[in-house]
Design a protein around this motif. Structure first.
Motif, PDB file in Angstrom:
ATOM      1  N   PHE A 130       0.813  -1.218   0.000  1.00  0.00           N
ATOM      2  CA  PHE A 130       0.000   0.000   0.000  1.00  0.00           C
ATOM      3  C   PHE A 130       0.848   1.271   0.000  1.00  0.00           C
ATOM      4  O   PHE A 130       0.301   2.370  -0.029  1.00  0.00           O
ATOM      5  N   ILE A 131       2.160   1.132   0.079  1.00  0.00           N
ATOM      6  CA  ILE A 131       3.038   2.305   0.106  1.00  0.00           C
ATOM      7  C   ILE A 131       3.341   2.726  -1.326  1.00  0.00           C
ATOM      8  O   ILE A 131       3.862   1.923  -2.111  1.00  0.00           O
ATOM      9  N   PRO A 132       3.034   3.963  -1.719  1.00  0.00           N
ATOM     10  CA  PRO A 132       3.304   4.410  -3.092  1.00  0.00           C
ATOM     11  C   PRO A 132       4.796   4.343  -3.414  1.00  0.00           C
ATOM     12  O   PRO A 132       5.655   4.531  -2.538  1.00  0.00           O
ATOM     13  N   ASN A 133       5.109   4.061  -4.666  1.00  0.00           N
ATOM     14  CA  ASN A 133       6.509   3.977  -5.087  1.00  0.00           C
ATOM     15  C   ASN A 133       7.246   5.304  -4.944  1.00  0.00           C
ATOM     16  O   ASN A 133       8.466   5.319  -4.756  1.00  0.00           O
ATOM     17  N   ASP A 134       6.511   6.408  -5.039  1.00  0.00           N
ATOM     18  CA  ASP A 134       7.142   7.728  -4.946  1.00  0.00           C
ATOM     19  C   ASP A 134       7.073   8.296  -3.529  1.00  0.00           C
ATOM     20  O   ASP A 134       7.201   9.507  -3.331  1.00  0.00           O
ATOM     21  N   PHE A 140       4.487  11.867   3.348  1.00  0.00           N
ATOM     22  CA  PHE A 140       3.366  11.137   3.929  1.00  0.00           C
ATOM     23  C   PHE A 140       2.522  10.504   2.827  1.00  0.00           C
ATOM     24  O   PHE A 140       2.544  10.960   1.676  1.00  0.00           O
ATOM     25  N   TYR A 141       1.792   9.457   3.188  1.00  0.00           N
ATOM     26  CA  TYR A 141       0.816   8.851   2.282  1.00  0.00           C
ATOM     27  C   TYR A 141      -0.405   8.443   3.093  1.00  0.00           C
ATOM     28  O   TYR A 141      -0.355   8.406   4.330  1.00  0.00           O
ATOM     29  N   ASN A 142      -1.510   8.169   2.419  1.00  0.00           N
ATOM     30  CA  ASN A 142      -2.747   7.766   3.089  1.00  0.00           C
ATOM     31  C   ASN A 142      -2.799   6.246   3.181  1.00  0.00           C
ATOM     32  O   ASN A 142      -2.928   5.562   2.165  1.00  0.00           O
ATOM     33  N   THR A 168       0.033   8.846   6.993  1.00  0.00           N
ATOM     34  CA  THR A 168       1.132   8.023   7.489  1.00  0.00           C
ATOM     35  C   THR A 168       2.457   8.499   6.912  1.00  0.00           C
ATOM     36  O   THR A 168       2.549   8.832   5.728  1.00  0.00           O
ATOM     37  N   LYS A 169       3.477   8.516   7.750  1.00  0.00           N
ATOM     38  CA  LYS A 169       4.788   8.952   7.305  1.00  0.00           C
ATOM     39  C   LYS A 169       5.423   7.912   6.403  1.00  0.00           C
ATOM     40  O   LYS A 169       5.327   6.708   6.653  1.00  0.00           O
ATOM     41  N   CYS A 170       6.064   8.357   5.337  1.00  0.00           N
ATOM     42  CA  CYS A 170       6.750   7.446   4.423  1.00  0.00           C
ATOM     43  C   CYS A 170       7.893   6.744   5.143  1.00  0.00           C
ATOM     44  O   CYS A 170       8.501   7.309   6.062  1.00  0.00           O
ATOM     45  N   PRO A 171       8.193   5.495   4.760  1.00  0.00           N
ATOM     46  CA  PRO A 171       9.249   4.741   5.448  1.00  0.00           C
ATOM     47  C   PRO A 171      10.608   5.409   5.343  1.00  0.00           C
ATOM     48  O   PRO A 171      10.936   6.031   4.337  1.00  0.00           O
ATOM     49  N   GLY A 248       8.218  -0.327   6.786  1.00  0.00           N
ATOM     50  CA  GLY A 248       7.918  -0.438   5.368  1.00  0.00           C
ATOM     51  C   GLY A 248       9.148  -0.418   4.498  1.00  0.00           C
ATOM     52  O   GLY A 248       9.106  -0.830   3.343  1.00  0.00           O
ATOM     53  N   ALA A 249      10.269   0.053   5.050  1.00  0.00           N
ATOM     54  CA  ALA A 249      11.514   0.073   4.289  1.00  0.00           C
ATOM     55  C   ALA A 249      12.364  -1.150   4.593  1.00  0.00           C
ATOM     56  O   ALA A 249      13.442  -1.321   4.043  1.00  0.00           O
ATOM     57  N   GLY A 250      11.886  -2.019   5.465  1.00  0.00           N
ATOM     58  CA  GLY A 250      12.640  -3.211   5.826  1.00  0.00           C
ATOM     59  C   GLY A 250      12.693  -3.380   7.329  1.00  0.00           C
ATOM     60  O   GLY A 250      12.596  -2.404   8.082  1.00  0.00           O
TER      61      GLY A 250
END
Length: 304
Positions: A130-134, A140-142, A168-171, A248-250
């Motif tokens: 669900f995490i956008p590639n960009d 942040f993303y929803n 939500t904060k991006c990883p 989300g980044a590992g």
């Protein structure tokens, strides 16, 4: 002479008493139009008392909120013999209802095991999907909470924040985490409850935590619901506590140990030699109900 009625039409809708009847004369196949005025039959013009307020209602849920709105109409009482009139303005009230669980359905890749159950992620689906590639670090993303508002639903407030997408904060791939515990010197007696906590200077609100204790106990969740974990140790042993955190980044892993011993119920103190000479070193022997240890204090300077 017989006529076959084809259709009727009210040129002014419900506000007129005049109806046109369209028919075909059967012998000569010619159109015939009749105009009927019901004004004399209906009597006087309708008054306020000839109307009632009616609401759309969901009988199964016993509520007047349908698709998140409470809609009220003014309609004529079925037994009122009056005509509405061309200047009539219908009263309509359309108000949003507070949101509740029934205003939402499962989002994409979520499902309910049974009706009324919470929406859960399908097996094999990862939160990372669900995490956008960009989604760049610091942005942040929803993030879906597993629900989406039903199409056309107009509810507002209420429990909307529980089911709606969460900012939500991006990883950040530089996540670091360690373990703290409410156990002095990492040792406790059997039967003691110990609280473990994830410690980090990073943003942890949307981090997934998985706790594992070496007796095969696990606990997991997101953010504040799982960054602290309390466990009661019922058996004496040396336990390894493992925390896996993933933003989300590992994943990153932190480990620690805690010693759990049986409570001391008896204590015997002995010393050697029994009659020490001045300047002679001594050995104190401390014996408990389950362990024994010798403490050499010969260099302590107590015996001179």
């Amino acid at each position: 002479q017989q006529e076959a009625v084809v259709s009727t039409q009210s040129t002014g809708g419900e506000i007129t008493t005049v109806i046109n009847v369209y028919a075909i004369e059967s012998d000569h196949m010619e159109w015939v139009i009749f105009t009927v005025n019901f004004k004399d039959f209906l009597g006087d013009k309708c008054r306020k008392s000839d109307f009632t307020i009616w609401s759309i209602r969901d009988e199964l849920k016993n509520t007047e909120c349908v698709l998140g709105r409470d809609t009220k109409f003014e309609r004529k009482n079925p037994h009122s013999h009056c005509y509405i009139g061309t200047d009539y303005q219908r009263f309509v009230e359309d108000l949003p209802c507070p949101c509740q669980a029934s205003d939402f359905e499962c989002d994409f890749l979520y499902y309910r095991e049974n009706a009324g159950d919470p929406c859960v992620m399908m097996e094999g689906v990862s939160e990372d999907w669900f995490i956008p590639n960009d989604c760049a670090p610091g942005g942040f993303y929803n993030r879906s909470m597993g629900y989406i508002k039903i199409e056309g639903d107009m509810c507002q407030g209420g429990e909307e924040a529980i089911f709606s997408y969460k900012k939500t904060k991006c990883p950040d791939s530089n996540l670091t985490v360690s373990i703290s515990m409410t156990a002095e010197n990492k040792a406790v007696q059997r039967g003691t409850s110990v609280t473990f906590a994830a410690v980090s200077d990073d943003y942890l609100d949307d981090v997934y935590f998985l706790w594992y204790i070496s007796d095969n106990t696990t606990f997991s969740g997101y953010g504040d619901e799982a960054r602290n974990f309390t466990y009661t140790f019922t058996k004496s042993a040396t336990y390894v506590v493992t925390l896996t955190a993933n933003n989300g980044a590992g994943p990153v892993v932190a480990m620690d140990t805690i010693q759990v011993d049986d409570p001391i119920t008896s204590l015997v103190l002995q010393y050697e030699p029994v009659d020490p000479a001045v300047g002679e070193g001594m050995i104190f022997i401390v014996t408990t109900d389950d362990t024994s240890s010798k403490i050499d204090v010969s260099s302590s300077g107590l015996f001179i």
